[in-house]
Design a protein around this motif. Structure first.
Motif, PDB file in Angstrom:
ATOM      1  N   SER A  13      30.916   5.353  32.690  1.00 15.32           N
ATOM      2  CA  SER A  13      31.179   5.667  34.244  1.00 15.32           C
ATOM      3  C   SER A  13      31.222   7.082  34.301  1.00 15.32           C
ATOM      4  O   SER A  13      30.966   7.929  35.131  1.00 15.32           O
ATOM      5  CB  SER A  13      32.536   4.965  34.720  1.00 15.32           C
ATOM      6  OG  SER A  13      32.621   5.143  35.858  1.00 15.32           O
ATOM      7  N   ASP A  16      27.905   8.675  34.195  1.00 19.30           N
ATOM      8  CA  ASP A  16      27.234   8.577  35.515  1.00 19.30           C
ATOM      9  C   ASP A  16      27.623   9.719  36.340  1.00 19.30           C
ATOM     10  O   ASP A  16      27.143  10.396  37.033  1.00 19.30           O
ATOM     11  CB  ASP A  16      27.650   7.233  35.946  1.00 19.30           C
ATOM     12  CG  ASP A  16      26.741   5.821  35.502  1.00 19.30           C
ATOM     13  OD1 ASP A  16      25.617   6.459  34.947  1.00 19.30           O
ATOM     14  OD2 ASP A  16      27.182   4.959  35.737  1.00 19.30           O
ATOM     15  N   ARG A  20      25.771  12.801  38.724  1.00 22.38           N
ATOM     16  CA  ARG A  20      25.948  13.048  39.786  1.00 22.38           C
ATOM     17  C   ARG A  20      26.273  14.618  39.881  1.00 22.38           C
ATOM     18  O   ARG A  20      25.898  15.179  40.892  1.00 22.38           O
ATOM     19  CB  ARG A  20      27.040  12.275  40.315  1.00 22.38           C
ATOM     20  CG  ARG A  20      26.600  11.031  40.523  1.00 22.38           C
ATOM     21  CD  ARG A  20      27.698  10.120  41.461  1.00 22.38           C
ATOM     22  NE  ARG A  20      29.209  10.162  41.150  1.00 22.38           N
ATOM     23  CZ  ARG A  20      29.880   9.397  40.326  1.00 22.38           C
ATOM     24  NH1 ARG A  20      29.220   8.452  39.654  1.00 22.38           N
ATOM     25  NH2 ARG A  20      31.286   9.576  40.163  1.00 22.38           N
ATOM     26  N   THR A 579      33.009   5.360  47.116  1.00 24.40           N
ATOM     27  CA  THR A 579      32.288   6.443  47.263  1.00 24.40           C
ATOM     28  C   THR A 579      32.828   7.476  46.340  1.00 24.40           C
ATOM     29  O   THR A 579      33.979   7.469  45.737  1.00 24.40           O
ATOM     30  CB  THR A 579      32.017   6.962  48.828  1.00 24.40           C
ATOM     31  OG1 THR A 579      33.527   7.276  49.368  1.00 24.40           O
ATOM     32  CG2 THR A 579      31.543   6.025  49.584  1.00 24.40           C
ATOM     33  N   SER A 580      31.962   8.531  46.134  1.00 28.89           N
ATOM     34  CA  SER A 580      32.153   9.588  45.249  1.00 28.89           C
ATOM     35  C   SER A 580      31.727  10.906  45.862  1.00 28.89           C
ATOM     36  O   SER A 580      30.300  10.750  46.103  1.00 28.89           O
ATOM     37  CB  SER A 580      31.767   9.397  43.887  1.00 28.89           C
ATOM     38  OG  SER A 580      31.730  10.482  43.247  1.00 28.89           O
ATOM     39  N   TRP A 648      28.217   9.534  47.432  1.00 30.66           N
ATOM     40  CA  TRP A 648      27.483   8.496  46.617  1.00 30.66           C
ATOM     41  C   TRP A 648      28.034   7.244  46.835  1.00 30.66           C
ATOM     42  O   TRP A 648      29.473   7.155  46.840  1.00 30.66           O
ATOM     43  CB  TRP A 648      27.344   8.642  45.139  1.00 30.66           C
ATOM     44  CG  TRP A 648      26.767  10.064  44.910  1.00 30.66           C
ATOM     45  CD1 TRP A 648      27.091  11.568  44.883  1.00 30.66           C
ATOM     46  CD2 TRP A 648      25.493  10.168  44.311  1.00 30.66           C
ATOM     47  NE1 TRP A 648      26.013  12.543  44.673  1.00 30.66           N
ATOM     48  CE2 TRP A 648      25.082  11.554  44.070  1.00 30.66           C
ATOM     49  CE3 TRP A 648      24.514   9.328  43.783  1.00 30.66           C
ATOM     50  CZ2 TRP A 648      23.945  12.189  43.413  1.00 30.66           C
ATOM     51  CZ3 TRP A 648      23.182   9.928  43.011  1.00 30.66           C
ATOM     52  CH2 TRP A 648      23.153  11.309  42.995  1.00 30.66           C
ATOM     53  N   THR A 649      27.506   6.122  47.003  1.00 32.94           N
ATOM     54  CA  THR A 649      28.220   4.711  47.100  1.00 32.94           C
ATOM     55  C   THR A 649      28.000   3.983  45.809  1.00 32.94           C
ATOM     56  O   THR A 649      26.690   4.057  45.264  1.00 32.94           O
ATOM     57  CB  THR A 649      27.579   4.056  48.187  1.00 32.94           C
ATOM     58  OG1 THR A 649      27.905   4.595  49.477  1.00 32.94           O
ATOM     59  CG2 THR A 649      28.118   2.495  48.236  1.00 32.94           C
ATOM     60  N   LEU A 650      29.064   3.418  45.290  1.00 39.27           N
ATOM     61  CA  LEU A 650      28.759   2.665  43.789  1.00 39.27           C
ATOM     62  C   LEU A 650      28.350   1.202  44.380  1.00 39.27           C
ATOM     63  O   LEU A 650      29.064   0.661  45.222  1.00 39.27           O
ATOM     64  CB  LEU A 650      30.175   2.705  43.324  1.00 39.27           C
ATOM     65  CG  LEU A 650      30.481   1.815  42.067  1.00 39.27           C
ATOM     66  CD1 LEU A 650      29.566   2.100  41.048  1.00 39.27           C
ATOM     67  CD2 LEU A 650      32.170   1.952  41.588  1.00 39.27           C
ATOM     68  N   TYR A 656      24.965   4.217  40.974  1.00 35.35           N
ATOM     69  CA  TYR A 656      25.348   4.836  42.568  1.00 35.35           C
ATOM     70  C   TYR A 656      24.188   5.241  43.172  1.00 35.35           C
ATOM     71  O   TYR A 656      23.055   5.509  42.620  1.00 35.35           O
ATOM     72  CB  TYR A 656      26.076   6.157  42.051  1.00 35.35           C
ATOM     73  CG  TYR A 656      27.474   6.046  41.617  1.00 35.35           C
ATOM     74  CD1 TYR A 656      28.638   6.402  42.433  1.00 35.35           C
ATOM     75  CD2 TYR A 656      27.925   5.674  40.303  1.00 35.35           C
ATOM     76  CE1 TYR A 656      29.839   6.131  42.103  1.00 35.35           C
ATOM     77  CE2 TYR A 656      29.038   5.710  39.843  1.00 35.35           C
ATOM     78  CZ  TYR A 656      30.163   5.777  40.786  1.00 35.35           C
ATOM     79  OH  TYR A 656      31.339   5.670  40.469  1.00 35.35           O
TER      80      TYR A 656
END
Length: 700
Positions: A13, A16, A20, A579-580, A648-650, A656
Motif C-alpha cells: 500500500s 502504491d 501516486r 480517497t487520497s 484518487w479513489t481506492l 487506485y
C-alpha cells in the motif's frame, strides 16, 4: 482479525502511495521543475522505505521469522512482492526522467551536459575545477575481498574503479567516495538565461586517470549503497537514553547493506565484485539507466531564473482571526483560534512561544520537540525564556527517526541554557504536539495551550497541511499540565478531563465512537463517520469500520498514504469510500468527525489509525468544542472530500483510480480552493481596515 477479512499489505500500500506521488512527475499540468521535484521526492521516499521497512523484513528473515502479516504474507513473500514493485518503480521513474523530463528541461535551457557535449570554454573551466576543487579532496581506497574493507557510508555516492592487474584476469579495485559535502551539480559557464551543469560523477569519470597515474583504468562507474536503518534502541540495556541513542546512530553506519544502486553500464565482473564487497543480494542490486540518487535534484529545482518552470508561489496568508497589533494571549482569552497551515501562516504559533519568552506574567512554558528546523525560532524562544528566569520544560524525543542527531544537539543547547530537558517516555515515542504556557493574571493562574497535528517546525509548516488549535479552556489546560507530569515523571494521567492519550485511552475512545455510530445505524438513526489521516493500518479499527459499514454507517475516509482497508466490498464495506489527495502540499492533518445524532463530535489528533500510534506512542486526541472552530474543521473535511482534481479513489481490489470532474461537474482542487479561501479572508480583512481608516483620512 480473521484472515478472511480483506486487508491490504501495508508495504505494498505504501508503494502504491509512492506511485501516486510519482504520477505528479508525469502530470503535464505541473511545471517542469515541479515535476522534477516530485521525481526527487519519490526517490527520497523510496530511500527511507528501503532503509526501514525492507531493512526490517530482511532482519526478520535473517532471524528465521516466518509469521504472516494480517494480509497473510510471510516476510519472504512480502520481500518478493516489494522487490517486483520497486523494480517497476525504478523502470517508470528512470524512463520518464531520461526520455521526458531531462530532454524537456534541456529544451527550456536547463540542461545536464555530458563531457562530450561541453564547449572548449566549459572543458577548460571543468579541468580547472577538477584540479582546484576535487583533486585535493577526493581520495580513492584500494579494496580487496579478503582484506579489511573501508566503511562505505549509507546513501553516499561512490565511484568503483577497476584497474588492470599485473596478472591476467586479476583486476584490482578501488572505491572513491564522492563525499556528502562535495557539490553534486557543477554549474558550467553558459549564456544568459540558461543553466548548464555536469554531474560530479560524470566529471570525475572523465578525469579518473588524475587519481590513478601510471595505472590502466579499465572501468569506472558510480554506485550508492543503502544500509539497514531499522535498528531500535534497547532501552533496558542502555546506560541512559542519550548515550543509547548515540550508539544506535553509530551502529547504523556499519549495518548490513540491503540495496545497491549502480549505473547501468557497469560490467558483470565489476557488479559481482561490488555485491560481494558489500554483501548485498543480487535481487537488491539495481542497475539504473540515469543519474543515481534522484533526490539530489531537489537542490536544482530552486535554481533562480526559471520561474516559468515552477509553480506560482502560494504564500501563507495572515489569519483573519489574529490581530498583529494585539498580544496573542489577549486574543486567545477572547476566543479559541484554529489555523490551517500552510494556507494560513505559522507565525501566530511562533508568536505564542516568543511572546511567552519575554512576557513578565508568564511563569512557565512546556513544549514537545519531535522534529524541528535547524534554526528553530521555537527552540531559540525556549532558550531565551529560560535565560529570562522562566521555568521551561522541553520534551525532546530522541527516537524521532532520522532526526535523532538534530534532536540530540538541540537537547544539549537547551540544557546548557537552563531548560529542563526530558528525553521522552521509556519504551514509547512521544509524538504528541502540545505546548502549554502558564501565565499569572488578575483572575489567577491561566493556562494557554497550543495543540497541533504537525511538528513545531517553521520550515515544514510551509509545506505540510496541519491544524493548529490555541485555547485557554480550563479543562484542556489542566489536561496539558497532567500530560507533561505523566511524561516527565511517574504520574499516571488517569484523570484527564477532555483529552485522550495513547497508549492508555485513545484507542478505547476511537473504538467507542465508531461503536456508537454503529449502534445508531442499527437503530435506524442517521450515522456517519468522516475522517482524514495519513495512514489506516490498525486491524482492530479496520474491523470496527467494517462492522459499522455493515450496520449502515456512511463512512468517508481521506487517507493520504497507506490504507489497509478495502472499501466497496459487497456485504462488508459497501458504505465506505476512501480517497487520497496528492498535490503540491503534503497532506498531514488528522481530523476525525463522528455525527453523534447531529451534535457532531470533532477531534484533531497527532495520531494516525496505526497500531504504532495507538499502542506504542504517546499521542493525543483533542476534542474541539468551540462552535466556530468545529465549523471550520467540518468545512475543511467537506472541501477535501469533494476534490475531483488531485484525489484518487481506492477501489475494492486495492488499486487506485485518479479522479477527474464528471461531465457538467464543477472542477474542485481542494488545496487550491483552501488557499483561495485564505486569500479572500485576508483581502476582506484588509478592506475592513481600509474602510475604517478612509473617513479619518478624508478629514485630513
Amino acid at each position: 482479525m480473521s484472515r478472511e477479512i480483506p486487508y491490504t499489505n501495508r508495504e505494498l500500500s505504501w508503494i502504491d502511495f509512492n506511485f501516486r506521488v510519482l504520477y505528479q512527475a508525469f502530470d503535464k499540468n505541473n511545471p517542469l521543475l515541479e515535476r522534477l521535484k516530485f521525481a526527487a521526492i519519490t526517490a527520497s521516499n523510496l530511500d527511507e522505505f528501503i532503509m526501514v521497512r525492507v531493512g526490517g523484513l530482511m532482519y526478520m528473515r535473517k532471524r528465521g521469522k516466518r509469521r504472516k502479516d494480517p494480509s497473510g504474507m510471510t516476510p519472504y513473500a512480502q520481500l518478493k512482492a516489494i522487490n517486483k514493485r520497486v523494480n517497476q518503480m525504478y523502470c517508470e521513474q528512470y524512463t520518464h526522467y531520461t526520455k521526458t523530463l531531462e530532454p524537456a528541461l534541456a529544451g527550456k535551457g536547463f540542461k545536464r551536459k555530458r563531457y562530450s557535449e561541453l564547449s572548449s570554454e566549459q572543458k577548460s573551466f571543468l579541468d580547472d575545477y577538477i584540479s582546484r576543487e576535487l583533486a585535493p579532496v577526493l581520495t580513492p581506497s584500494a579494496v580487496e575481498l579478503d582484506a579489511v574493507k573501508p566503511l562505505i557510508h549509507n546513501l553516499e555516492l561512490n565511484m568503483l574503479v577497476r584497474i588492470e592487474g599485473e596478472k591476467k584476469n586479476k583486476d584490482k579495485y578501488a572505491v572513491m567516495p564522492l563525499g556528502i559535502e562535495t557539490k553534486r551539480f557543477i554549474l558550467l559557464p553558459s549564456d544568459v538565461g540558461r543553466c548548464e551543469f555536469i554531474l560530479l560523477e560524470d566529471a570525475v569519470k572523465e578525469h579518473i586517470s588524475n587519481w590513478f597515474e601510471g595505472c590502466k583504468v579499465l572501468e569506472c562507474c558510480s554506485f550508492r549503497p543503502t544500509r539497514n536503518a531499522d535498528i531500535e534502541l534497547q532501552e533496558d540495556e542502555a546506560p541512559d537514553l542519550l548515550t543509547g541513542m548515540e550508539e544506535v546512530l553509530e551502529e547504523r553506519k556499519s549495518s548490513d547493506c540491503i540495496r545497491v544502486e549502480i549505473e547501468s553500464g557497469v560490467s558483470a565482473r565489476a557488479e559481482e565484485f561490488l555485491r560481494e564487497l558489500l554483501g548485498c543480494d543480487k535481487k537488491w542490486t539495481f542497475r539504473l539507466d540515469g543519474p543515481l540518487d534522484l533526490k539530489a535534484f531537489m537542490e536544482m529545482t530552486s535554481v533562480e531564473g526559471f520561474e516559468s518552470l515552477k509553480n506560482e508561489p502560494w504564500h501563507p496568508q495572515p489569519s483573519d482571526q489574529i490581530d498583529p497589533s494585539a498580544g496573542i494571549f489577549e486574543q486567545i482569552q477572547k476566543k479559541d483560534i484554529l489555523l490551517y497551515h500552510p494556507y494560513e501562516s505559522f507565525d501566530p504559533v511562533i508568536r505564542f512561544v516568543e511572546e511567552a519568552a519575554g512576557d513578565p506574567s508568564v511563569l512557565s512554558i512546556k513544549l514537545v520537540i519531535y522534529r524541528t528546523s535547524s534554526k528553530s525560532p521555537m527552540a531559540a524562544a525556549l532558550k531565551r525564556a529560560a535565560e529570562n528566569g522562566k521555568y521551561v520544560t522541553a520534551l525532546v524525543e530522541l527516537k524521532a527517526r532520522f532526526d535523532e542527531r538534530s534532536n540530540i544537539e538541540w537537547a544539549r543547547v537547551l540544557e546548557n541554557s537552563g531548560v529542563q530537558v526530558i528525553y521522552g517516555v521509556k519504551g514509547l515515542k512521544t509524538h504528541s504536539k502540545v505546548c502549554v504556557v502558564v501565565r499569572r493574571e488578575e483572575t489567577g493562574v491561566v493556562r494557554y495551550v497550543h495543540y497541533g497535528t504537525g511538528n513545531y517546525n517553521d520550515k515544514t509548516a510551509k509545506l505540510y497541511c496541519d491544524i493548529s488549535y490555541m485555547t485557554c479552556n480550563e479543562a484542556l489546560g489542566f489536561d496539558a499540565t497532567a500530560f507533561f507530569n505523566s511524561v516527565s515523571g511517574y504520574s499516571q494521567p488517569q484523570n484527564l478531563r477532555r483529552l485522550y492519550m495513547s497508549p492508555i485511552t485513545l484507542r478505547k475512545k476511537i473504538t467507542q465512537l465508531i461503536e456508537a455510530e454503529t449502534e445508531r445505524a442499527k437503530n435506524g438513526q442517521q450515522a456517519q463517520i468522516t475522517a482524514k489521516m495519513n495512514s489506516l493500518v490498525d486491524e482492530k479499527l479496520i474491523g470496527k469500520l467494517y462492522d459499522a459499514s455493515k450496520a449502515g454507517v456512511e463512512i468517508k475516509l481521506n487517507v493520504r498514504g497507506i490504507c489497509c482497508l478495502k472499501p466497496g466490498v459487497e456485504g462488508l464495506s459497501e458504505n465506505i469510500t476512501v480517497t487520497s489527495i496528492v498535490d503540491r502540499f503534503l497532506e498531514h492533518a488528522r481530523i476525525y468527525c463522528f455525527y453523534q445524532g447531529g451534535s457532531e463530535n470533532i477531534f484533531i489528533s497527532s495520531a494516525d489509525w496505526m497500531t504504532r500510534n495507538l499502542d506504542k506512542r504517546v499521542e493525543l486526541l483533542v476534542p474541539i468544542d468551540s462552535k466556530h472552530c468545529k465549523k471550520r474543521l467540518k468545512s475543511f473535511l467537506e472541501t477535501h472530500m469533494a476534490d475531483n482534481v488531485s484525489s484518487w479513489t481506492l477501489l475494492p481490489d486495492g488499486s487506485y483510480r485518479k479522479n477527474t470532474p464528471r461531465k457538467g461537474e464543477k472542477r474542485l482542487r481542494s488545496q487550491e480552493e483552501l488557499y483561495l479561501q485564505a486569500c479572500r479572508r485576508t483581502e476582506r480583512k484588509r478592506q475592513k481596515v481600509i474602510d475604517k481608516l478612509t473617513p479619518h483620512m478624508g478629514e485630513n
